[in-house]
Design a protein around this motif. Structure first.
Motif, mmCIF file in Angstrom:
data_model
loop_
_atom_site.group_PDB
_atom_site.id
_atom_site.type_symbol
_atom_site.label_atom_id
_atom_site.label_comp_id
_atom_site.label_asym_id
_atom_site.label_seq_id
_atom_site.Cartn_x
_atom_site.Cartn_y
_atom_site.Cartn_z
ATOM 1 N N LEU A 74 4.939 3.729 -1.085
ATOM 2 C CA LEU A 74 5.808 3.266 -2.170
ATOM 3 C C LEU A 74 5.695 1.746 -2.247
ATOM 4 N N ASN A 75 5.091 1.244 -3.299
ATOM 5 C CA ASN A 75 4.940 -0.204 -3.491
ATOM 6 C C ASN A 75 6.110 -0.719 -4.319
ATOM 7 N N LEU A 76 7.258 -0.759 -3.682
ATOM 8 C CA LEU A 76 8.488 -1.166 -4.369
ATOM 9 C C LEU A 76 9.077 -2.386 -3.682
ATOM 10 N N ASN A 77 9.894 -3.096 -4.397
ATOM 11 C CA ASN A 77 10.544 -4.292 -3.864
ATOM 12 C C ASN A 77 11.742 -3.919 -3.008
ATOM 13 N N ILE A 78 12.152 -4.858 -2.175
ATOM 14 C CA ILE A 78 13.347 -4.663 -1.356
ATOM 15 C C ILE A 78 14.552 -4.514 -2.281
ATOM 16 N N GLY A 79 15.396 -3.542 -1.993
ATOM 17 C CA GLY A 79 16.574 -3.268 -2.803
ATOM 18 C C GLY A 79 16.394 -2.094 -3.754
ATOM 19 N N SER A 80 15.181 -1.568 -3.818
ATOM 20 C CA SER A 80 14.936 -0.408 -4.677
ATOM 21 C C SER A 80 15.524 0.831 -4.023
ATOM 22 N N LYS A 81 16.184 1.645 -4.836
ATOM 23 C CA LYS A 81 16.781 2.895 -4.360
ATOM 24 C C LYS A 81 16.352 4.012 -5.282
ATOM 25 N N PHE A 100 15.630 7.434 -0.741
ATOM 26 C CA PHE A 100 15.171 6.240 -0.045
ATOM 27 C C PHE A 100 15.908 5.013 -0.549
ATOM 28 N N ASP A 101 15.914 4.017 0.315
ATOM 29 C CA ASP A 101 16.468 2.701 0.022
ATOM 30 C C ASP A 101 15.548 1.709 0.723
ATOM 31 N N ILE A 102 14.776 0.948 -0.024
ATOM 32 C CA ILE A 102 13.786 0.043 0.552
ATOM 33 C C ILE A 102 14.505 -1.184 1.120
ATOM 34 N N GLN A 106 7.496 -3.014 5.193
ATOM 35 C CA GLN A 106 6.526 -2.374 6.085
ATOM 36 C C GLN A 106 6.812 -0.886 6.288
ATOM 37 N N ALA A 107 8.049 -0.458 6.041
ATOM 38 C CA ALA A 107 8.438 0.937 6.283
ATOM 39 C C ALA A 107 8.646 1.662 4.958
ATOM 40 N N ASN A 108 7.584 1.748 4.179
ATOM 41 C CA ASN A 108 7.721 2.387 2.872
ATOM 42 C C ASN A 108 6.654 3.447 2.632
ATOM 43 N N ALA A 109 6.208 4.116 3.688
ATOM 44 C CA ALA A 109 5.197 5.169 3.566
ATOM 45 C C ALA A 109 5.789 6.504 4.010
ATOM 46 N N VAL A 110 5.316 7.575 3.372
ATOM 47 C CA VAL A 110 5.776 8.919 3.692
ATOM 48 C C VAL A 110 4.574 9.729 4.150
ATOM 49 N N ASP A 111 4.667 10.297 5.349
ATOM 50 C CA ASP A 111 3.598 11.125 5.900
ATOM 51 C C ASP A 111 3.712 12.532 5.316
ATOM 52 N N VAL A 112 2.630 13.037 4.714
ATOM 53 C CA VAL A 112 2.669 14.356 4.073
ATOM 54 C C VAL A 112 1.785 15.371 4.798
ATOM 55 N N THR A 113 1.447 15.099 6.045
ATOM 56 C CA THR A 113 0.598 16.045 6.792
ATOM 57 C C THR A 113 1.314 17.358 7.070
ATOM 58 N N SER A 114 2.632 17.360 7.084
ATOM 59 C CA SER A 114 3.378 18.588 7.369
ATOM 60 C C SER A 114 3.487 19.510 6.151
ATOM 61 N N LEU A 115 3.124 19.025 4.981
ATOM 62 C CA LEU A 115 3.197 19.850 3.778
ATOM 63 C C LEU A 115 2.038 20.839 3.736
ATOM 64 N N LYS A 116 2.286 21.966 3.102
ATOM 65 C CA LYS A 116 1.268 22.996 2.950
ATOM 66 C C LYS A 116 0.128 22.471 2.081
ATOM 67 N N ALA A 117 -1.084 22.751 2.472
ATOM 68 C CA ALA A 117 -2.250 22.279 1.730
ATOM 69 C C ALA A 117 -2.274 22.882 0.329
ATOM 70 N N GLY A 118 -2.732 22.090 -0.637
ATOM 71 C CA GLY A 118 -2.834 22.564 -2.004
ATOM 72 C C GLY A 118 -2.390 21.509 -3.002
ATOM 73 N N TYR A 119 -2.096 21.961 -4.210
ATOM 74 C CA TYR A 119 -1.732 21.091 -5.320
ATOM 75 C C TYR A 119 -0.240 20.756 -5.279
ATOM 76 N N TRP A 120 0.084 19.477 -5.393
ATOM 77 C CA TRP A 120 1.462 18.990 -5.410
ATOM 78 C C TRP A 120 1.627 17.981 -6.536
ATOM 79 N N ARG A 121 2.835 17.898 -7.055
ATOM 80 C CA ARG A 121 3.224 16.825 -7.959
ATOM 81 C C ARG A 121 4.251 15.981 -7.235
ATOM 82 N N VAL A 122 4.022 14.699 -7.221
ATOM 83 C CA VAL A 122 4.941 13.773 -6.574
ATOM 84 C C VAL A 122 5.664 13.015 -7.681
#
Length: 141
Positions: A74-81, A100-102, A106-122
């Protein structure tokens, strides 16, 4: 066998197949609507269009997916919710919403390895400086 018996057997076979197809369709229970409150969301869609226009005016991508590391950044500024909605069109039971609340860039990434493989919309919806934004990205995990 004469023509009469052949026609009767054909009609019986056809009726049997049709009845079994109806029974299979009625017993199917894994049909999911895209959303349960689709009518209310349709009425509010103009607000969604405004959010998308606001996001398109930004100079950089707010949501970046790294398919090698399986990270959503997430390339967002501090204070974004806001909310990050991981939407699986084929199975609504796998959907996830992350609030989320930025507070740290440095801590604005989400790990998606636990999601089921396939097509997703974010779907990323956030508020920054009193303006609402919306970005949607299609990814394959």
């Amino acid at each position: 066998m004469d023509w009469g018996k052949g026609i009767v057997l054909t009609l019986v076979a056809f009726a049997t197949i049709m009845i079994s197809m109806v029974v299979i369709c009625v017993k199917q229970d894994d049909i999911h609507l895209v959303t349960q409150d689709y009518y209310e969301q349709e009425i509010k869609y103009q607000e969604q269009i405004d959010r998308m226009i606001n996001a398109s005016d930004l100079s950089s991508d707010a949501l970046v997916y790294n398919e090698f590391q399986k990270l959503l950044t997430l390339n967002l500024n501090i204070g974004s919710k806001g909310t990050l909605h991981l939407f699986r069109p084929s199975d609504a039971r796998l959907d996830q919403k992350i609030e989320f609340d930025i507070t740290d860039l440095q801590a604005n990434a989400v790990d998606v390895t636990s999601l089921k493989a396939g097509y997703w919309r974010v779907k990323l919806t956030w508020t920054e400086g009193g303006k609402d934004y919306y970005v949607e990205k299609k990814i394959n995990i």
